[in-house]
Write a protein that holds these residues in place. Structure first.
Motif, PDB file in Angstrom:
ATOM      1  N   SER A  57       0.911  -1.213  -0.089  1.00  0.00           N
ATOM      2  CA  SER A  57      -0.098   0.007  -0.005  1.00  0.00           C
ATOM      3  C   SER A  57       1.038   1.377   0.191  1.00  0.00           C
ATOM      4  O   SER A  57       2.158   1.107   0.474  1.00  0.00           O
ATOM      5  N   ALA A  59       0.449   3.781   2.158  1.00  0.00           N
ATOM      6  CA  ALA A  59       0.786   4.028   3.281  1.00  0.00           C
ATOM      7  C   ALA A  59       2.050   3.201   3.991  1.00  0.00           C
ATOM      8  O   ALA A  59       2.777   3.712   4.730  1.00  0.00           O
ATOM      9  N   ALA A  83      -3.336  10.405   0.210  1.00  0.00           N
ATOM     10  CA  ALA A  83      -4.422  10.835   1.024  1.00  0.00           C
ATOM     11  C   ALA A  83      -4.534  10.203   2.362  1.00  0.00           C
ATOM     12  O   ALA A  83      -4.916  10.632   3.248  1.00  0.00           O
ATOM     13  N   ARG A  84      -4.230   8.773   2.319  1.00  0.00           N
ATOM     14  CA  ARG A  84      -4.381   8.020   3.637  1.00  0.00           C
ATOM     15  C   ARG A  84      -3.100   7.547   4.387  1.00  0.00           C
ATOM     16  O   ARG A  84      -2.948   6.578   4.726  1.00  0.00           O
ATOM     17  N   THR A  85      -2.035   8.637   3.876  1.00  0.00           N
ATOM     18  CA  THR A  85      -0.644   8.151   4.461  1.00  0.00           C
ATOM     19  C   THR A  85      -0.383   9.226   5.487  1.00  0.00           C
ATOM     20  O   THR A  85      -0.998  10.218   5.767  1.00  0.00           O
ATOM     21  N   ASP A  86       0.482   8.854   6.417  1.00  0.00           N
ATOM     22  CA  ASP A  86       1.103   9.583   7.361  1.00  0.00           C
ATOM     23  C   ASP A  86       2.351  10.214   7.122  1.00  0.00           C
ATOM     24  O   ASP A  86       3.494   9.476   6.953  1.00  0.00           O
ATOM     25  N   ARG A 113       0.370  18.570   6.626  1.00  0.00           N
ATOM     26  CA  ARG A 113       0.766  17.270   7.100  1.00  0.00           C
ATOM     27  C   ARG A 113       2.008  16.697   7.810  1.00  0.00           C
ATOM     28  O   ARG A 113       2.218  15.693   7.926  1.00  0.00           O
TER      29      ARG A 113
END
Length: 293
Positions: A57, A59, A83-86, A113
């Protein structure tokens, strides 16, 4: 794993199109531990065989390393992939082609972010990546400190040129240089069209054309100097009035050869406008001011 490999900075790369794959192979050949991710997993198979770690993924790929390089289709793809990563604590280097405004917005987005940001414009095609003698390089803008921190690693696939703290400057330089390239290609296309119906081998014109373009290229330095000084008349050899007077010959020749003038006409129209404004003693630098709205 060799000692040399261990000492090389690890890299995460998102995007394995033609350019992304070329970047990946350059880092692998140089011994950098590499984690890759691609929306279509099959594209990562060959790189896995060459030593890359394939994340399941985006992420997971982002979490693997501090240095994160993104080379995707467009700016929207970057937003979707991340979008859905740190991104907290990550050094995000965006090599995706975009506009200066998109780069500036993406830099602000990254900072919100918790990431540091560099934007890049690749001045090369995939076969030039990892081949120093090919002359390819990447323009970078944004954090100077971040650029210097990763300069050695970023310099593995291609040369590096830093163009400013403004995150949009790499994209702006990229599009400026490519715009000049397309203008050159347009002129070459017109030249070849003129001889297309004649008993002239295009391969005999090609070396003459290439040498002529090289001989004319230093003119960009004189243009830059005149733009900086604001004096468009000092040392002018080919006055605008003289060049505008010759334009009908170019158009007549095109008509006689059955060639559309659409690649030349807009430039000649600018010449006529500048001449009408009183720029007859200038060179062609003043045409630039007509383009700026």
């Amino acid at each position: 794993m060799t000692r040399n490999t261990v000492e090389k900075a690890p890299v995460t790369l998102l995007g394995l199109g033609a350019m992304g794959t070329a970047l990946a192979r350059a880092w692998l050949v140089a011994g950098h531990p590499l984690t890759v991710w691609n929306r279509t997993p099959a594209r990562a198979a060959a790189l896995a065989a060459e030593g890359a770690t394939v994340a399941d993924s985006a992420a997971a790929a982002v979490a693997a390393n501090t240095l994160l390089v993104v080379c995707l289709l467009d700016d929207a793809s970057v937003g979707e992939a991340l979008a859905r990563t740190d991104l907290t604590g990550r050094d995000l280097v965006n090599l995706t082609t975009g506009t200066p405004a998109q780069a500036r917005a993406r830099a602000a987005w990254a900072r919100e972010r918790g990431a540091r940001y560099l934007d890049g414009g690749i001045m090369a095609v995939p076969p030039m990546i990892g081949v120093p003698q090919a002359g390819g390089y990447v323009l970078y803008s944004g954090s100077r400190e971040l650029f210097e921190r990763h300069r050695q690693t970023l310099g593995v696939p291609a040369g590096t040129t830093y163009v400013g703290q403004d995150a949009g400057f790499a994209a702006l330089h990229d599009i400026a240089l490519l715009s000049a390239m397309y203008g050159m290609f347009a002129g070459a296309a017109h030249a070849f069209a003129l001889i297309r119906k004649e008993d002239i081998d295009p391969t005999s014109l090609a070396p003459l054309l290439a040498d002529w373009l090289v001989a004319m290229a230093p003119g960009v330095h004189r243009t830059a100097e005149r733009l900086r000084s604001g004096d468009y008349t000092e040392g002018v050899v080919s006055r605008l009035a003289m060049q505008a007077a010759g334009a009908p010959t170019f158009l007549s020749t095109a008509a006689q050869q059955g060639v559309s003038p659409e690649l030349l006409s807009p430039y000649f129209a600018l010449m006529r406008r500048r001449l009408a404004e009183g720029g007859g003693d200038e060179d062609l630098t003043g045409l630039i001011d007509l383009l700026v709205r």
